[in-house]
Scaffold this active site. Structure first.
Site, PDB file in Angstrom:
ATOM      1  CG  HIS A 107      14.939  -9.814   7.153  1.00 47.50           C
ATOM      2  ND1 HIS A 107      13.749 -10.102   6.517  1.00 47.50           N
ATOM      3  CD2 HIS A 107      15.339 -10.958   7.746  1.00 47.50           C
ATOM      4  CE1 HIS A 107      13.444 -11.360   6.720  1.00 47.50           C
ATOM      5  NE2 HIS A 107      14.390 -11.920   7.465  1.00 47.50           N
ATOM      6  CG  HIS A 139      -1.316   1.670   4.965  1.00 50.08           C
ATOM      7  ND1 HIS A 139      -0.348   2.555   5.399  1.00 50.08           N
ATOM      8  CD2 HIS A 139      -2.447   1.974   5.662  1.00 50.08           C
ATOM      9  CE1 HIS A 139      -0.863   3.350   6.317  1.00 50.08           C
ATOM     10  NE2 HIS A 139      -2.147   3.022   6.493  1.00 50.08           N
ATOM     11  N   PRO A 140       0.014   3.379   2.245  1.00 53.99           N
ATOM     12  CG  PRO A 140      -0.808   5.501   2.662  1.00 53.99           C
ATOM     13  CD  PRO A 140      -1.244   4.101   2.450  1.00 53.99           C
ATOM     14  CB  THR A 141       3.331   4.810   6.013  1.00 50.31           C
ATOM     15  OG1 THR A 141       2.123   4.600   6.761  1.00 50.31           O
ATOM     16  CG2 THR A 141       3.354   6.219   5.446  1.00 50.31           C
ATOM     17  N   GLY A 180      -8.395  -6.965   0.609  1.00 47.36           N
ATOM     18  CA  GLY A 180      -8.175  -5.532   0.484  1.00 47.36           C
ATOM     19  C   GLY A 180      -7.992  -5.054  -0.935  1.00 47.36           C
ATOM     20  N   GLY A 202       2.505  -0.573   4.077  1.00 44.42           N
ATOM     21  CA  GLY A 202       2.641  -1.629   3.088  1.00 44.42           C
ATOM     22  C   GLY A 202       1.531  -2.650   3.153  1.00 44.42           C
TER      23      GLY A 202
END
Length: 512
Positions: free
Chosen positions: A82, A169-171, A164, A173
């Site tokens: 998905h 965000h690095p992990t 934002g 998203g």
């Protein structure tokens, strides 16, 4: 009145029950929030949680779930069939009772900003909460998925978030937050592993490619089962029912020599959707939702008028509305009665279409009658809802006239509110007239395909539709007389004239 909303967060984790348990636990810990359902899918590597409750409580639960997902899910290590752009991928709010879609839009915007403030996860808004037309559709926001969006944000201004900084965000998203109507996640599995066939079928049925309205779809490979799947989001099941989607998938599959081997609903589904499918596929004689045991039990416990109707005391069913109209009060008045007349016409049309499609003599028209039945159900619901909206719009006018007018500022404010409310009181009956005229035309089209024994009922339905249309148009015109905005009034009068012409043309065409 209790205010209820639904929220259906989709998290990018469908293989680790412990992580999903932890996310559910923090949401379930908010007082006033009910976790109604949870679905996990290993192939999709995704879970869908259904929450319901008071808006503020559900909003807080959604925020806590988003924070826990940020702690537990790392998209740089995530794979699945998905598409996804976030650990909390999508976060839609749905009005249920005492809440409007506009309320949900405001809530979505507030939650989106709070996600950034608390967790520094950028946010996109979609569906009714979208701030740009190209972000209404979720697939546009999610294009390229986490990896593609991460690169595009670096140089493409069109892919910047609504809230934002312009970087993921690095992990975790990004999170896509929205407001929408009830959505049914519906998947059809095929007896082939060829994902190409599933993609072709998905393209044929989805609206963006010229398929069915309110359908979004894509092909998905179910490796664990060695099957291909047509994964579908149905955004308005009353206008495009589940059974119509399934039938089109089945027909398209036959073109490629394959067939469905099963279908599934992800998450919860409205009871009405299942009742509509049962009625369509089983062609039940004289089917009524009152025949469903749970409906009957709920009606008995709640004292619903359905019991009165099924006991044959139809006067008792109509009496509350008749008494309300008869009271010496301005509402409900002619506008509500016009909407009620239109709703009765649509309901009678449903009876005519429903009984006609059971007749052997009309076997060649079953598909057309079934399609008409779906349209008439929707029209009846819209016109029934307009009964209260018309009364409320006129009550707003009366409230405006009661505003204070002591000084110049108060007088100006009162006049502005009177003008605004009067426009609203004109627009509601205009919408009723538009639906009633379209209904009159649609009922006329049925004349050639309904059973001969139903012709008198069809005639009564058309007379009621015409009465509803003409009554609504009269209500539009009386409200225009009090407006000072000449341009607005002229535009509305042009619309009423066009509707009268349509009504006359449809009437003449039927007599000819």
């Amino acid at each position: 009145m209790k205010r209820l909303i639904e929220c259906v967060p989709n998290f990018s984790e469908g293989r680790d029950p412990a992580k999903v348990d932890a996310i559910v636990a923090v949401m379930n810990g908010v007082p006033g929030v009910y976790v109604l359902d949870r679905e996990m899918d290993a192939d999709h590597n995704r879970c869908v949680i259904t929450l319901a409750g008071e808006p503020e409580a559900v909003a807080e639960a959604a925020l806590l779930g988003t924070g826990k997902a940020m702690e537990l899910i790392d998209l740089t290590k995530h794979t699945g069939a998905h598409p996804r752009v976030g650990a909390t991928d999508v976060l839609p709010f749905i009005p249920i009772d005492g809440v409007t879609i506009e309320d949900c839009v405001a809530l979505a915007r507030r939650v989106g900003n709070e996600i950034w403030n608390r967790y520094r996860i950028p946010v996109f808004f979609y569906e009714a909460a979208a701030t740009r037309p190209d972000r209404v559709n979720l697939e546009n926001v999610r294009r390229g998925q986490f990896e593609g969006l991460r690169e595009e944000m670096k140089h493409n201004l069109d892919r910047q978030p609504d809230v934002g900084e312009p970087k993921l965000h690095p992990t975790a998203g990004v999170t896509v937050v929205g407001a929408r109507k009830f959505l049914i996640a519906y998947n059809v599995n095929l007896n082939t592993a060829d994902i190409g066939i599933a993609n072709k079928i998905a393209k044929a049925i989805r609206f963006s490619s010229g398929g069915l309205r309110y359908v979004k779809s894509m092909g998905v490979e179910l490796k664990a089962r060695n099957l291909a799947q047509v994964s579908i989001n149905l955004t308005d099941f009353e206008q495009t029912p589940i059974h119509r989607v399934y039938e089109m998938v089945k027909r398209e599959a036959e073109r490629y020599g394959v067939m469905p081997v099963g279908s599934e609903i992800v998450g919860l589904v409205p009871k009405k959707a299942i009742e509509m499918a049962a009625d369509f596929f089983l062609q039940l004689e004289n089917f009524s939702p009152a025949q469903v045991f749970e409906n009957k039990l709920a009606d008995a416990l709640g004292g619903s008028p359905l019991d009165v109707a099924k006991d044959g005391k139809l006067a008792g069913l109509a009496r509350p509305f008749l008494d309300a109209v008869a009271t010496p009060a301005a509402t409900p008045g002619g506008g509500s009665v016009s909407a009620f007349a239109g709703a009765l016409a649509a309901a009678l049309g449903q009876m005519v279409a429903g009984l006609s499609r059971k007749k052997k003599s009309q076997a060649g028209y079953v598909d057309r009658l079934s399609a008409a039945l779906d349209e008439l159900r929707k029209t009846a619901d819209e016109l029934a809802e307009a009964i209260d909206r018309d009364a409320a719009s006129y009550d707003a006018v009366m409230a405006a006239f009661k505003m204070p007018q002591g000084d110049t500022q108060e007088t100006r404010k009162r006049e502005d509110e009177i003008q605004r409310a009067t426009k609203g009181a004109a627009e509601v009956p205009l919408q009723v007239a538009e639906r009633a005229v379209a209904l009159f035309e649609r009922l006329g089209q049925l004349d050639a395909i309904v059973a001969a024994s139903m012709k008198s009922d069809l005639q009564v339905a058309r007379l009621m539709a015409e009465a509803g249309a003409r009554g609504a148009l009269a209500n539009v015109e009386i409200n225009l007389e009090g407006l000072t905005d000449a341009t607005y009034a002229a535009t509305m009068r042009a619309k009423t004239a066009a509707l009268r012409e349509r009504l006359g043309h449809a009437s003449r065409a039927t007599r000819a």
